[in-house]
Design a protein around this motif. Structure first.
Motif, mmCIF file in Angstrom:
data_model
loop_
_atom_site.group_PDB
_atom_site.id
_atom_site.type_symbol
_atom_site.label_atom_id
_atom_site.label_comp_id
_atom_site.label_asym_id
_atom_site.label_seq_id
_atom_site.Cartn_x
_atom_site.Cartn_y
_atom_site.Cartn_z
ATOM 1 N N UNK A 1 1.211 -1.315 -0.074
ATOM 2 C CA UNK A 1 0.107 0.209 0.181
ATOM 3 C C UNK A 1 0.829 0.505 -0.033
ATOM 4 N N UNK A 2 0.875 2.647 -0.829
ATOM 5 C CA UNK A 2 1.026 3.580 -0.582
ATOM 6 C C UNK A 2 1.026 3.867 0.606
ATOM 7 N N UNK A 3 2.006 5.183 0.956
ATOM 8 C CA UNK A 3 1.951 5.728 1.737
ATOM 9 C C UNK A 3 2.775 6.711 2.210
ATOM 10 N N UNK A 4 3.426 7.829 2.785
ATOM 11 C CA UNK A 4 4.429 8.977 2.882
ATOM 12 C C UNK A 4 3.863 9.871 4.452
ATOM 13 N N UNK A 5 5.146 10.325 4.935
ATOM 14 C CA UNK A 5 5.353 10.387 5.849
ATOM 15 C C UNK A 5 6.816 10.999 6.392
ATOM 16 N N UNK A 6 7.099 12.539 6.526
ATOM 17 C CA UNK A 6 8.187 13.369 6.746
ATOM 18 C C UNK A 6 8.409 13.808 7.748
ATOM 19 N N UNK A 7 9.290 14.357 8.343
ATOM 20 C CA UNK A 7 9.648 15.284 9.619
ATOM 21 C C UNK A 7 11.183 15.409 9.638
ATOM 22 N N UNK B 1 11.781 -3.693 2.640
ATOM 23 C CA UNK B 1 12.327 -2.453 2.970
ATOM 24 C C UNK B 1 13.829 -1.840 3.097
ATOM 25 N N UNK B 2 13.804 -0.675 2.601
ATOM 26 C CA UNK B 2 15.515 0.061 2.186
ATOM 27 C C UNK B 2 15.506 0.975 3.417
ATOM 28 N N UNK B 3 16.877 1.118 3.953
ATOM 29 C CA UNK B 3 16.959 2.191 4.850
ATOM 30 C C UNK B 3 18.295 2.621 4.226
ATOM 31 N N UNK B 4 18.230 4.301 4.021
ATOM 32 C CA UNK B 4 19.490 5.115 3.566
ATOM 33 C C UNK B 4 19.973 6.276 4.701
ATOM 34 N N UNK B 5 21.014 5.498 5.847
ATOM 35 C CA UNK B 5 20.747 6.285 6.956
ATOM 36 C C UNK B 5 22.912 6.905 6.883
ATOM 37 N N UNK B 6 22.414 7.584 7.506
ATOM 38 C CA UNK B 6 24.129 7.706 8.051
ATOM 39 C C UNK B 6 24.499 6.432 8.362
ATOM 40 N N UNK B 7 26.309 6.212 7.624
ATOM 41 C CA UNK B 7 26.910 4.872 8.029
ATOM 42 C C UNK B 7 27.657 5.334 9.697
ATOM 43 N N UNK B 8 27.774 6.410 10.502
ATOM 44 C CA UNK B 8 28.823 6.033 11.260
ATOM 45 C C UNK B 8 28.220 6.291 12.861
ATOM 46 N N UNK B 9 26.212 6.252 11.962
ATOM 47 C CA UNK B 9 25.350 5.926 14.283
ATOM 48 C C UNK B 9 25.629 4.431 13.701
ATOM 49 N N UNK B 10 25.685 4.109 14.759
ATOM 50 C CA UNK B 10 26.253 2.150 14.753
ATOM 51 C C UNK B 10 24.730 1.779 15.781
ATOM 52 N N UNK C 1 11.226 2.790 1.591
ATOM 53 C CA UNK C 1 11.996 2.745 1.794
ATOM 54 C C UNK C 1 12.304 4.074 2.968
ATOM 55 N N UNK C 2 12.626 4.092 3.859
ATOM 56 C CA UNK C 2 13.996 5.008 4.860
ATOM 57 C C UNK C 2 14.662 5.560 4.565
ATOM 58 N N UNK C 3 14.445 7.287 4.683
ATOM 59 C CA UNK C 3 15.991 8.097 4.180
ATOM 60 C C UNK C 3 15.983 8.585 5.358
ATOM 61 N N UNK C 4 16.704 9.475 5.752
ATOM 62 C CA UNK C 4 17.099 9.992 6.841
ATOM 63 C C UNK C 4 19.361 10.335 6.580
ATOM 64 N N UNK C 5 18.763 12.428 6.413
ATOM 65 C CA UNK C 5 20.314 12.778 6.171
ATOM 66 C C UNK C 5 20.304 13.566 7.735
ATOM 67 N N UNK C 6 21.516 13.918 7.942
ATOM 68 C CA UNK C 6 21.993 13.933 9.348
ATOM 69 C C UNK C 6 23.197 15.513 8.961
ATOM 70 N N UNK C 7 22.893 16.806 9.593
ATOM 71 C CA UNK C 7 23.939 17.347 9.272
ATOM 72 C C UNK C 7 24.281 18.216 10.111
ATOM 73 N N UNK C 8 25.524 18.583 10.981
ATOM 74 C CA UNK C 8 26.218 18.627 11.561
ATOM 75 C C UNK C 8 25.694 20.894 12.161
ATOM 76 N N UNK C 9 25.482 20.965 13.384
ATOM 77 C CA UNK C 9 25.474 22.338 13.956
ATOM 78 C C UNK C 9 26.840 23.031 13.981
ATOM 79 N N UNK C 10 27.627 22.093 14.314
ATOM 80 C CA UNK C 10 28.841 22.722 15.508
ATOM 81 C C UNK C 10 29.819 22.762 14.242
ATOM 82 N N UNK D 1 18.121 17.001 10.964
ATOM 83 C CA UNK D 1 18.223 15.933 10.189
ATOM 84 C C UNK D 1 16.532 16.112 10.082
ATOM 85 N N UNK D 2 16.475 15.011 8.628
ATOM 86 C CA UNK D 2 15.068 15.167 7.895
ATOM 87 C C UNK D 2 14.544 13.680 7.374
ATOM 88 N N UNK D 3 13.442 13.654 8.174
ATOM 89 C CA UNK D 3 13.508 12.081 7.085
ATOM 90 C C UNK D 3 12.547 12.308 7.186
#
Length: 293
Positions: free
Chosen positions: A1-7, A30-39, A59-68, A16-18
């Motif tokens: 079934x089709x579906x969508x959510x973001x955050x 299930x397919x994941x596109x995640x940062x590989x440095x978060x074990x 498909x789950x996508x997560x983009x993480x960026x540093x503020x520092x 970050x954004x989901x």
């Protein structure tokens, strides 16, 4: 079934954004596109999804960026610097022996050589960040499931209408099969008269056996009864809560089998037409069933 959510979210000097989306699928993929440095993050997210979703290509996508700012410490790699200086000395000696004069190197040129200066980056708190992301993802999956459920309610109306069409066509088939009996009997009598008029010493028992076989082969009562039973089962499944897509998917195969047999046994143009209409509606319903959880 089709579906969508973001955050979106922010914390631990990161933002970050989901993005979660799904399309139709016979099973769960299930397919994941995640940062590989978060074990360990993917394992946690996979567990949450499999507890909530049973079907679809997700498909789950997560983009993480540093503020520092880059706050790493710069260090001088003494062994590497000595290697560079020794190499420069050998080059100067070789050039002098050949009568060449080289411009003197400055410190900026030396530290610019690879490996002479090293940046030691601080290690982010991945455990705290991971737990925050997992908690946020849990809420996001709730929205995602709700979007799929909303589509499911719309599909329920469509599939319910198609079930009604199948039921109506099944009733038409039953009426035509009943009306066909007299016509079928007349045609059998005519065929029998032609055969017996040209053949002597016909065994009556053999004739009765052949007539019975013809009657059995052309009888569609069982097919019509099974179609009616499948209609009742389909209605019951659509009204149930939870994952029913696979059960309906199997039921569509049974619907199609009975419609095919009905067409092959009809021997009557009007009944064949109804059988073909049945097959059309069943195919349309099968496509919609692929969208169900």
């Amino acid at each position: 079934m089709t579906g969508f959510a973001s955050g979106q979210g922010e914390g631990f000097d990161h933002r970050w954004s989901w993005d979660i989306r799904s399309v139709n699928g016979r099973g769960l993929e299930l397919r994941f596109r995640l940062p590989d440095w978060i074990d360990g993050l993917e394992a946690k997210l996979r567990e949450i999804l499999t507890n909530q979703i049973k079907r679809g290509n997700v498909t789950v996508s997560l983009r993480v960026q540093s503020n520092a700012q880059q706050d790493g410490t710069v260090t001088l790699n003494q062994p590497q610097m000595m290697s560079v200086l020794e190499a420069m000395l050998q080059i100067e000696e070789q050039a002098s022996a050949m009568g060449l004069s080289l411009a003197p190197a400055n410190a900026a040129q030396i530290v610019g050589q690879r490996g002479v200066l090293e940046m030691e980056q601080s290690t982010p708190d991945t455990e705290g960040l991971k737990q925050t992301l997992v908690n946020e993802f849990t809420s996001l999956v709730t929205d995602f499931v709700a979007s799929r459920a909303a589509e499911g309610r719309a599909l329920e109306d469509i599939i319910g209408s198609q079930i009604n069409q199948i039921e109506s066509l099944t009733k038409q088939a039953a009426e035509l099969a009943e009306a066909r009996k007299d016509d079928q009997a007349d045609r059998l009598k005519q065929q029998l008269a032609r055969v017996t008029g040209n053949v002597e010493d016909i065994d009556p028992a053999r004739i009765a056996q052949e007539l019975a076989l013809i009657a059995v082969k052309s009888d569609v009562t069982e097919e019509i009864d099974r179609l009616g039973a499948h209609v009742a089962t389909a209605r019951d499944l659509v009204q149930q809560s939870g994952a029913v897509g696979r059960k309906l998917d199997f039921l569509m195969q049974e619907f199609n089998r009975e419609a095919n047999t009905l067409c092959s046994k009809s021997g009557f143009a009007a009944l064949t037409t109804v059988g073909l209409e049945l097959k059309t509606v069943i195919d349309q319903m099968r496509e919609q069933v692929q969208n169900l959880e």
